[in-house]
Design a protein around this motif. Structure first.
Motif, PDB file in Angstrom:
ATOM      1  N   THR A 173       0.819  -1.213   0.000  1.00 21.66           N
ATOM      2  CA  THR A 173       0.000   0.000   0.000  1.00 21.66           C
ATOM      3  C   THR A 173       0.851   1.260   0.000  1.00 21.66           C
ATOM      4  N   ALA A 174       2.122   1.123   0.388  1.00 17.30           N
ATOM      5  CA  ALA A 174       3.001   2.292   0.413  1.00 17.30           C
ATOM      6  C   ALA A 174       3.271   2.819  -0.991  1.00 17.30           C
ATOM      7  N   THR A 175       3.089   1.937  -1.988  1.00 13.90           N
ATOM      8  CA  THR A 175       3.349   2.351  -3.374  1.00 13.90           C
ATOM      9  C   THR A 175       2.150   3.052  -4.003  1.00 13.90           C
ATOM     10  N   THR A 176       1.025   3.054  -3.289  1.00 11.89           N
ATOM     11  CA  THR A 176      -0.195   3.661  -3.815  1.00 11.89           C
ATOM     12  C   THR A 176      -0.545   4.925  -3.038  1.00 11.89           C
ATOM     13  N   LYS A 177      -0.726   5.992  -3.767  1.00 20.08           N
ATOM     14  CA  LYS A 177      -1.096   7.253  -3.144  1.00 20.08           C
ATOM     15  C   LYS A 177      -2.521   7.615  -3.556  1.00 20.08           C
ATOM     16  N   ILE A 178      -3.373   7.815  -2.583  1.00 20.31           N
ATOM     17  CA  ILE A 178      -4.729   8.266  -2.876  1.00 20.31           C
ATOM     18  C   ILE A 178      -5.034   9.494  -2.026  1.00 20.31           C
ATOM     19  N   THR A 179      -5.868  10.341  -2.551  1.00 21.52           N
ATOM     20  CA  THR A 179      -6.271  11.516  -1.790  1.00 21.52           C
ATOM     21  C   THR A 179      -7.402  11.136  -0.838  1.00 21.52           C
ATOM     22  N   LYS A 180      -7.706  12.028   0.060  1.00 18.68           N
ATOM     23  CA  LYS A 180      -8.812  11.790   0.978  1.00 18.68           C
ATOM     24  C   LYS A 180     -10.119  11.639   0.213  1.00 18.68           C
ATOM     25  N   ALA A 181     -10.312  12.503  -0.792  1.00 18.65           N
ATOM     26  CA  ALA A 181     -11.548  12.452  -1.583  1.00 18.65           C
ATOM     27  C   ALA A 181     -11.674  11.113  -2.295  1.00 18.65           C
ATOM     28  N   GLU A 182     -10.573  10.622  -2.857  1.00 12.01           N
ATOM     29  CA  GLU A 182     -10.591   9.330  -3.548  1.00 12.01           C
ATOM     30  C   GLU A 182     -10.894   8.203  -2.571  1.00 12.01           C
ATOM     31  N   GLY A 183     -10.265   8.257  -1.407  1.00 14.55           N
ATOM     32  CA  GLY A 183     -10.479   7.219  -0.407  1.00 14.55           C
ATOM     33  C   GLY A 183     -11.915   7.150   0.057  1.00 14.55           C
ATOM     34  N   LEU A 184     -12.501   8.305   0.319  1.00 16.29           N
ATOM     35  CA  LEU A 184     -13.897   8.346   0.776  1.00 16.29           C
ATOM     36  C   LEU A 184     -14.845   7.900  -0.329  1.00 16.29           C
ATOM     37  N   ARG A 185     -14.512   8.209  -1.574  1.00 15.52           N
ATOM     38  CA  ARG A 185     -15.349   7.774  -2.697  1.00 15.52           C
ATOM     39  C   ARG A 185     -15.340   6.256  -2.815  1.00 15.52           C
ATOM     40  N   LEU A 186     -14.166   5.650  -2.687  1.00 11.31           N
ATOM     41  CA  LEU A 186     -14.064   4.196  -2.754  1.00 11.31           C
ATOM     42  C   LEU A 186     -14.820   3.549  -1.593  1.00 11.31           C
ATOM     43  N   TYR A 187     -14.652   4.110  -0.410  1.00  5.47           N
ATOM     44  CA  TYR A 187     -15.332   3.566   0.770  1.00  5.47           C
ATOM     45  C   TYR A 187     -16.845   3.662   0.609  1.00  5.47           C
ATOM     46  N   GLU A 188     -17.321   4.809   0.166  1.00  4.27           N
ATOM     47  CA  GLU A 188     -18.763   5.009   0.015  1.00  4.27           C
ATOM     48  C   GLU A 188     -19.351   4.045  -1.010  1.00  4.27           C
ATOM     49  N   ASP A 189     -18.617   3.810  -2.096  1.00  5.18           N
ATOM     50  CA  ASP A 189     -19.121   2.906  -3.127  1.00  5.18           C
ATOM     51  C   ASP A 189     -19.229   1.482  -2.594  1.00  5.18           C
ATOM     52  N   MET A 190     -18.250   1.051  -1.816  1.00  2.10           N
ATOM     53  CA  MET A 190     -18.302  -0.300  -1.255  1.00  2.10           C
ATOM     54  C   MET A 190     -19.413  -0.426  -0.221  1.00  2.10           C
ATOM     55  N   VAL A 191     -19.572   0.585   0.616  1.00  2.00           N
ATOM     56  CA  VAL A 191     -20.638   0.559   1.625  1.00  2.00           C
ATOM     57  C   VAL A 191     -22.003   0.554   0.956  1.00  2.00           C
ATOM     58  N   LEU A 192     -22.133   1.302  -0.128  1.00  2.00           N
ATOM     59  CA  LEU A 192     -23.390   1.303  -0.877  1.00  2.00           C
ATOM     60  C   LEU A 192     -23.722  -0.106  -1.353  1.00  2.00           C
ATOM     61  N   GLY A 193     -22.741  -0.789  -1.922  1.00  2.00           N
ATOM     62  CA  GLY A 193     -22.967  -2.151  -2.402  1.00  2.00           C
ATOM     63  C   GLY A 193     -23.364  -3.098  -1.293  1.00  2.00           C
ATOM     64  N   ARG A 194     -22.640  -3.058  -0.181  1.00  2.00           N
ATOM     65  CA  ARG A 194     -22.924  -3.968   0.938  1.00  2.00           C
ATOM     66  C   ARG A 194     -24.288  -3.681   1.559  1.00  2.00           C
ATOM     67  N   SER A 195     -24.567  -2.422   1.816  1.00  2.00           N
ATOM     68  CA  SER A 195     -25.842  -2.062   2.452  1.00  2.00           C
ATOM     69  C   SER A 195     -27.026  -2.384   1.553  1.00  2.00           C
ATOM     70  N   PHE A 196     -26.836  -2.167   0.259  1.00  2.00           N
ATOM     71  CA  PHE A 196     -27.910  -2.467  -0.690  1.00  2.00           C
ATOM     72  C   PHE A 196     -28.219  -3.960  -0.672  1.00  2.00           C
ATOM     73  N   GLU A 197     -27.193  -4.780  -0.694  1.00  7.33           N
ATOM     74  CA  GLU A 197     -27.395  -6.227  -0.718  1.00  7.33           C
ATOM     75  C   GLU A 197     -28.008  -6.735   0.583  1.00  7.33           C
ATOM     76  N   ASP A 198     -27.599  -6.164   1.707  1.00  7.93           N
ATOM     77  CA  ASP A 198     -28.203  -6.549   2.982  1.00  7.93           C
ATOM     78  C   ASP A 198     -29.701  -6.239   2.983  1.00  7.93           C
ATOM     79  N   LYS A 199     -30.055  -5.104   2.424  1.00  5.49           N
ATOM     80  CA  LYS A 199     -31.472  -4.733   2.351  1.00  5.49           C
ATOM     81  C   LYS A 199     -32.223  -5.658   1.393  1.00  5.49           C
ATOM     82  N   CYS A 200     -31.549  -6.080   0.317  1.00 10.80           N
ATOM     83  CA  CYS A 200     -32.167  -7.027  -0.617  1.00 10.80           C
ATOM     84  C   CYS A 200     -32.534  -8.323   0.093  1.00 10.80           C
ATOM     85  N   ALA A 201     -31.634  -8.808   0.932  1.00  8.91           N
ATOM     86  CA  ALA A 201     -31.909 -10.043   1.674  1.00  8.91           C
ATOM     87  C   ALA A 201     -33.141  -9.872   2.550  1.00  8.91           C
ATOM     88  N   GLU A 202     -33.222  -8.726   3.224  1.00 10.62           N
ATOM     89  CA  GLU A 202     -34.382  -8.442   4.082  1.00 10.62           C
ATOM     90  C   GLU A 202     -35.667  -8.409   3.261  1.00 10.62           C
TER      91      GLU A 202
END
Length: 344
Positions: free
Chosen positions: A12-41
């Motif tokens: 990971t030391a070889t990869t540089k990401i900005t805060k904005a990029e990091g939060l965008r990646l995190y939000e996209d993954m959380v969206l996927g997980r939360s959406f699927e959990d709701k689908c199961a419900e």
């Protein structure tokens, strides 16, 4: 033995990401997980019907690849496990949820359901119920890009196509035939194998003579890459290289992402084939928890910021459910619509 293959290391030391990029990646993954959990419900509450295949655990692959592309410009071809690919490609959660409810406001007008998400606007070429069905379709999209650029002289035709499929599809004829054509024609395409170790109930190691799928690229004189599919930064790094290679006209790439689905094959699967030890091994590598820890350790995000994203996404999902519940059913008068192409 819980894990037959050693997961590739990523510095990971070889990869540089900005805060904005990091939060965008995190939000996209959380969206996927939360959406699927709701689908199961919703599925268990009788709001969805048929087979529903969830993506829990594989979010780093969808996010790492699709967020490395140009949303709304580049093409994405999916599988029957397509909800999260659609979300990463920019299809609104409301439209994806409405499609799962079979409503007219769904991205496929309620005609596709869980396995057939499609959105021309977002360049989502479709989810495909048959194994390996989307691979030649994706090649066709890549071919038209190359044709428009080289034959029709369109300088804007530099789109890249990402084609997702599972480890089981890598044993099908379409896989070999299409990779051969893509290599011969140097198509701008990325083949992404989401190797979650199981093709329904068949262990990957028992189903193929060469379990290391990325090595199959060599017979087509194609770049083949193995990556830890539970690490979004690792996936993002190889995806960015593959996208750049394709956009520059240097041909296709085969990416094998070693990942794991946290739920059964579908919501109708009691998930009794996989051992407890195997599941626990992969659960400990949860891509969202892993990336959240990285963001806080690297001072790219405060825990409160991540929790705020979690809350934001949950509100978005709740809104999507209300939208789907209140949306109209497809009208009977339109039963035969979209069977044939319509004049614009």
């Amino acid at each position: 033995m819980v894990q037959e293959r050693t997961l590739p290391k990523f510095d990971t030391a070889t990869t540089k990401i900005t805060k904005a990029e990091g939060l965008r990646l995190y939000e996209d993954m959380v969206l996927g997980r939360s959406f699927e959990d709701k689908c199961a419900e919703m599925y268990y509450r009788g709001k969805m019907f048929g087979f529903v295949h969830l993506y829990n655990g594989q979010e780093a692959v969808s996010t790492g690849v699709i967020q490395s592309m140009r949303p709304g410009e580049d093409f994405v071809s999916s599988t029957y496990r397509d909800h999260v690919h659609a979300l990463s490609a920019g299809v609104p959660a409301r439209e994806v949820m409405a499609e799962l409810f079979g409503k007219a406001t769904g991205c496929s007008k309620g005609r596709g359901g869980s396995m057939h998400m499609f959105s021309a606007e977002h360049r989502l070429l479709g989810g495909y119920a048959f194994v390996a069905e989307g691979i030649p379709v994706a090649a066709g999209a890549a071919f038209q890009t190359k044709y428009r650029r080289e034959v029709l002289g369109d300088p804007k035709a530099d789109q890249v196509t990402a084609c997702f499929f599972g480890d089981g599809a890598a044993n099908n004829g379409q896989f070999f035939e299409t990779l051969n054509m893509a290599a011969l024609w140097k198509l701008p395409i990325i083949f992404v194998v989401e190797n979650n170790k199981w093709a329904i109930g068949m262990s990957h190691e028992r189903a193929t003579s060469q379990p290391e799928i990325y090595k199959k690229a060599s017979v087509f004189n194609m770049v083949g890459v193995e990556v830890d599919g539970m690490d979004v930064l690792a996936v993002r790094a190889v995806a960015q290289e593959a996208v750049a290679r394709a956009r520059a006209g240097d041909g296709p790439t085969l990416i094998e992402a070693l990942t794991y689905r946290f739920r059964g094959h579908s919501l109708a699967d009691p998930d009794e084939m996989r051992s407890k030890a195997e599941k626990e091994f992969w659960f400990s590598r949860d891509p969202i928890k892993k990336f959240a820890a990285y963001l806080t350790e690297q001072n790219l995000a405060e825990e409160a910021e991540l929790k705020a994203i979690d809350s934001k996404i949950q509100a978005l999902i709740d809104d999507a459910v209300k939208f789907a519940e209140n949306s109209p059913e497809p009208h009977p008068s339109e039963l035969y619509r979209f069977v044939f192409a319509e004049d614009e």
